[in-house]
Write an enzyme that holds these catalytic residues in place. Structure first.
Site, mmCIF file in Angstrom:
data_model
loop_
_atom_site.group_PDB
_atom_site.id
_atom_site.type_symbol
_atom_site.label_atom_id
_atom_site.label_comp_id
_atom_site.label_asym_id
_atom_site.label_seq_id
_atom_site.Cartn_x
_atom_site.Cartn_y
_atom_site.Cartn_z
ATOM 1 N N HIS A 25 -8.205 40.087 5.373
ATOM 2 C CA HIS A 25 -8.487 41.237 4.521
ATOM 3 C C HIS A 25 -9.987 41.509 4.414
ATOM 4 O O HIS A 25 -10.415 42.658 4.290
ATOM 5 C CB HIS A 25 -7.891 40.993 3.128
ATOM 6 N N ASP A 26 -10.789 40.468 4.466
ATOM 7 C CA ASP A 26 -12.243 40.632 4.358
ATOM 8 C C ASP A 26 -12.847 41.434 5.502
ATOM 9 O O ASP A 26 -14.024 41.821 5.430
ATOM 10 C CB ASP A 26 -12.922 39.257 4.314
ATOM 11 N N ARG A 42 -10.600 33.123 -8.837
ATOM 12 C CA ARG A 42 -11.350 33.486 -7.630
ATOM 13 C C ARG A 42 -10.891 32.662 -6.430
ATOM 14 O O ARG A 42 -10.807 33.186 -5.308
ATOM 15 C CB ARG A 42 -12.848 33.268 -7.873
ATOM 16 N N ASP A 87 -4.818 40.899 8.558
ATOM 17 C CA ASP A 87 -4.820 41.103 7.106
ATOM 18 C C ASP A 87 -3.392 40.967 6.597
ATOM 19 O O ASP A 87 -2.575 41.860 6.752
ATOM 20 C CB ASP A 87 -5.380 42.483 6.782
ATOM 21 N N SER A 122 -9.288 48.510 0.432
ATOM 22 C CA SER A 122 -8.485 47.733 -0.490
ATOM 23 C C SER A 122 -8.149 48.576 -1.719
ATOM 24 O O SER A 122 -7.595 49.666 -1.588
ATOM 25 C CB SER A 122 -9.228 46.442 -0.852
#
Length: 367
Positions: free
Chosen positions: A340-341, A211, A307, A141
């Site tokens: 994405h994680d 968040r 992602d 990232s």
């Protein structure tokens, strides 16, 4: 590690002195040729691997699945360095620290920092450790942007760059998500233009929303539906606009609450801005291929099909520009469901690709 030599920033600001928090794993070999720098993403730190005793939920290194003895980046073979970036809230000089010029907490006065500034600071620490050249720089990232930037700013100082779930710049959609998160923080009544420390408050409401917005973008649609779907928190609807009705709502609120307990609001603003500003092609007629002409290192680029925040198409832009310059690059596009994680998770295909690449690096070190 403390530094007294001023660091000039791309914004025009200067940090006359600063400290960088860092950790190391493994042993530096006699020739000092086995050093690997790990660059962290938005809410991570220098604590890359292993565990601290008594540190609660923050004890485990954020890439512990990747780095350690016998793991993909094997600390029995490599000397791994994790550095906390300037502006962060995990030990390196940032908004929560005291400005030596006026003996007040920096707060909103902390200067804007960029990916390039972080790399310049990292290079000073690496040099202070007696390392002239890194065998690899690696990150996911935002960390991947730093790994890429190393090859542009210090082309003679890095042999391999590992760029995972990253991009050569943010598209408009990503900048928009960052801006919504920043507005949530700035518009919190407890923000006080960044000087909330002086008021003994924290803009928790803004941090929670920031968040929650960010977390949505880290997950794939498939994971969200599989994990939560339309499952209710209770058996019956309350028909309320305020109460939690669905499990996904409960999950996001929990993530927001947890984040607001340990992360600094000014740090969030600084790091998301650094993401926005990164654009190596801009100074080269908006051509990534032209920007990459100075690169000398080899590359491993990895993306994940689900992602959508840093899509495979963005990684392929990096790969194409490298190929245009006849730079050696290995590219892997992994069909992982996690969004994405995925770059933080335990996917054997992903870890195997990294392991194979570093095995080749280690073989070349011995030759």
């Amino acid at each position: 590690m403390n530094f007294s030599e001023p660091l000039k920033l791309r914004s025009g600001g200067v940090l006359d002195s600063y400290q960088l928090a860092y950790e190391t794993y493994g042993q530096l070999n006699e020739s000092k040729s086995n050093a690997v720098l790990i660059c962290h993403a938005l809410n991570a730190s220098h604590h890359v691997a292993g565990e601290y005793e008594g540190e609660g939920f923050k004890s485990a290194g954020w890439w512990d699945k990747m780095i350690g003895p016998g793991k993909s980046v094997d600390t029995d073979q490599f000397f791994v360095i994790g550095i906390n970036n300037l502006g962060s809230c995990f030990g390196s000089t940032g908004p929560t620290h005291v400005n030596p010029k006026n003996q007040k907490i920096w707060g909103g006065a902390f200067p804007v920092v960029t990916v390039e500034d972080w790399v310049n600071a990292q290079q000073r620490l690496v040099y202070a450790l007696g390392i002239e050249r890194l065998c690899a720089v690696m990150g996911g990232s935002l960390g991947g942007m730093q790994a890429l930037s190393w090859t542009l700013q210090y082309p003679d100082k890095v042999l391999n760059s590992v760029v995972i779930a990253s991009a050569p710049n943010l598209n408009a959609e990503n900048i928009a998500f960052n801006e919504v998160a920043r507005r949530a923080i700035v518009n919190d009544p407890d923000f006080h233009e960044g000087y909330f420390y002086e008021h003994n408050v924290i803009p928790r409401r803004g941090l929670k929303i920031a968040r929650m917005v960010g977390h949505i973008t880290y997950l794939s649609d498939d994971v969200m539906n599989t994990k939560f779907g339309r499952t209710l928190r209770n058996d019956t609807l309350k028909y309320s606009t305020q109460d939690v009705e669905f499990q996904i709502e409960s999950y996001l609120r929990h993530q927001g609450e947890k984040f607001s307990e340990y992360f600094d609001a000014n740090t969030y603003l600084l790091i998301t801005r650094a993401l926005d500003y990164f654009d190596p092609a801009k100074e080269h007629q908006n051509s990534l291929s032209l920007a990459f002409k100075k690169i000398k290192s080899k590359f491993l680029v990895i993306s994940f099909k689900t992602d959508w925040r840093f899509s495979p198409a963005r990684s392929r832009e990096i790969v194409k520009a490298l190929i245009d310059n006849k730079i050696a690059v290995t590219y892997s596009e992994i069909d992982a469901p996690h969004g994405h994680d995925a770059f933080l998770l335990d996917d054997h295909r992903y870890l195997s690709v990294v392991e194979s690449y570093f095995a080749e690096i280690f073989k070349n070190l011995k030759n």
